[in-house]
Write a protein that holds these residues in place. Structure first.
Motif, PDB file in Angstrom:
ATOM      1  N   ARG A  15       0.976  -1.232  -0.064  1.00 41.77           N
ATOM      2  CA  ARG A  15       0.062   0.055  -0.155  1.00 41.77           C
ATOM      3  C   ARG A  15       1.032   1.284   0.082  1.00 41.77           C
ATOM      4  O   ARG A  15       2.058   1.239   0.605  1.00 41.77           O
ATOM      5  N   SER A  22      -5.840   8.288  -3.766  1.00 42.98           N
ATOM      6  CA  SER A  22      -5.656   7.193  -4.849  1.00 42.98           C
ATOM      7  C   SER A  22      -5.801   5.945  -4.354  1.00 42.98           C
ATOM      8  O   SER A  22      -5.758   5.490  -3.208  1.00 42.98           O
ATOM      9  N   CYS A  24      -4.381   3.531  -4.654  1.00 47.23           N
ATOM     10  CA  CYS A  24      -3.188   2.527  -4.269  1.00 47.23           C
ATOM     11  C   CYS A  24      -2.817   2.809  -2.854  1.00 47.23           C
ATOM     12  O   CYS A  24      -1.846   2.063  -2.340  1.00 47.23           O
ATOM     13  N   HIS A  28      -3.238  -3.697  -1.911  1.00 41.16           N
ATOM     14  CA  HIS A  28      -3.367  -4.470  -3.018  1.00 41.16           C
ATOM     15  C   HIS A  28      -2.061  -5.002  -3.419  1.00 41.16           C
ATOM     16  O   HIS A  28      -0.936  -4.992  -2.873  1.00 41.16           O
ATOM     17  N   HIS A  30       0.363  -7.375  -6.829  1.00 43.62           N
ATOM     18  CA  HIS A  30       0.814  -7.447  -7.983  1.00 43.62           C
ATOM     19  C   HIS A  30       1.500  -8.522  -8.288  1.00 43.62           C
ATOM     20  O   HIS A  30       2.173  -9.237  -7.439  1.00 43.62           O
ATOM     21  N   THR A  77       7.058   2.069  -3.605  1.00 41.18           N
ATOM     22  CA  THR A  77       6.944   2.288  -5.026  1.00 41.18           C
ATOM     23  C   THR A  77       7.767   1.472  -5.958  1.00 41.18           C
ATOM     24  O   THR A  77       8.649   0.971  -5.197  1.00 41.18           O
TER      25      THR A  77
END
Length: 110
Positions: A15, A22, A24, A28, A30, A77
């Motif tokens: 997160r 956002s 984001c 979540h 990936h 990030t």
């Protein structure tokens, strides 16, 4: 100059801490595709730039199936993760991280 490249896929969640609204900022995940680039003018005693197994161990051992916010002491990030990976692998000069189709961040040592 000798070069090696290692491509690794991991699954991880994060997160983001952002100064704007956002989705984001919610937890979540990936399926990240990470490409690590290493180089050396001389090979080591084993005839390698960097052992592929060591690259895999560094990336997968730390990040795969993890909540990245619990692993790294910074905002996770893709850009920050690329630098962290590069800093933690010997002879690494570039890391590309594909967070999702069409979204890739890179870090390269000057």
């Amino acid at each position: 100059m000798y070069y090696v490249t290692k491509r690794i896929e991991i699954s991880a969640a994060h997160r983001l801490s952002l100064d704007y609204e956002s989705k984001c900022t919610n937890l979540h995940g990936h399926n990240w595709i990470i490409t690590v680039y290493c180089r050396a003018a001389e090979l080591n005693a084993n005839g390698m730039v960097t052992d592929f197994t060591d690259i895999k161990r560094t990336v997968m051992g730390s990040l795969d199936h993890a909540c990245l916010n619990d692993v790294v002491p910074f905002n996770p990030t893709a850009e920050n993760l690329a630098r962290w990976i590069c800093d933690n692998i010997p002879n690494c000069y570039r890391v590309d991280i594909r967070e999702s189709e069409g979204n890739t961040a890179s870090y390269e040592v000057d």
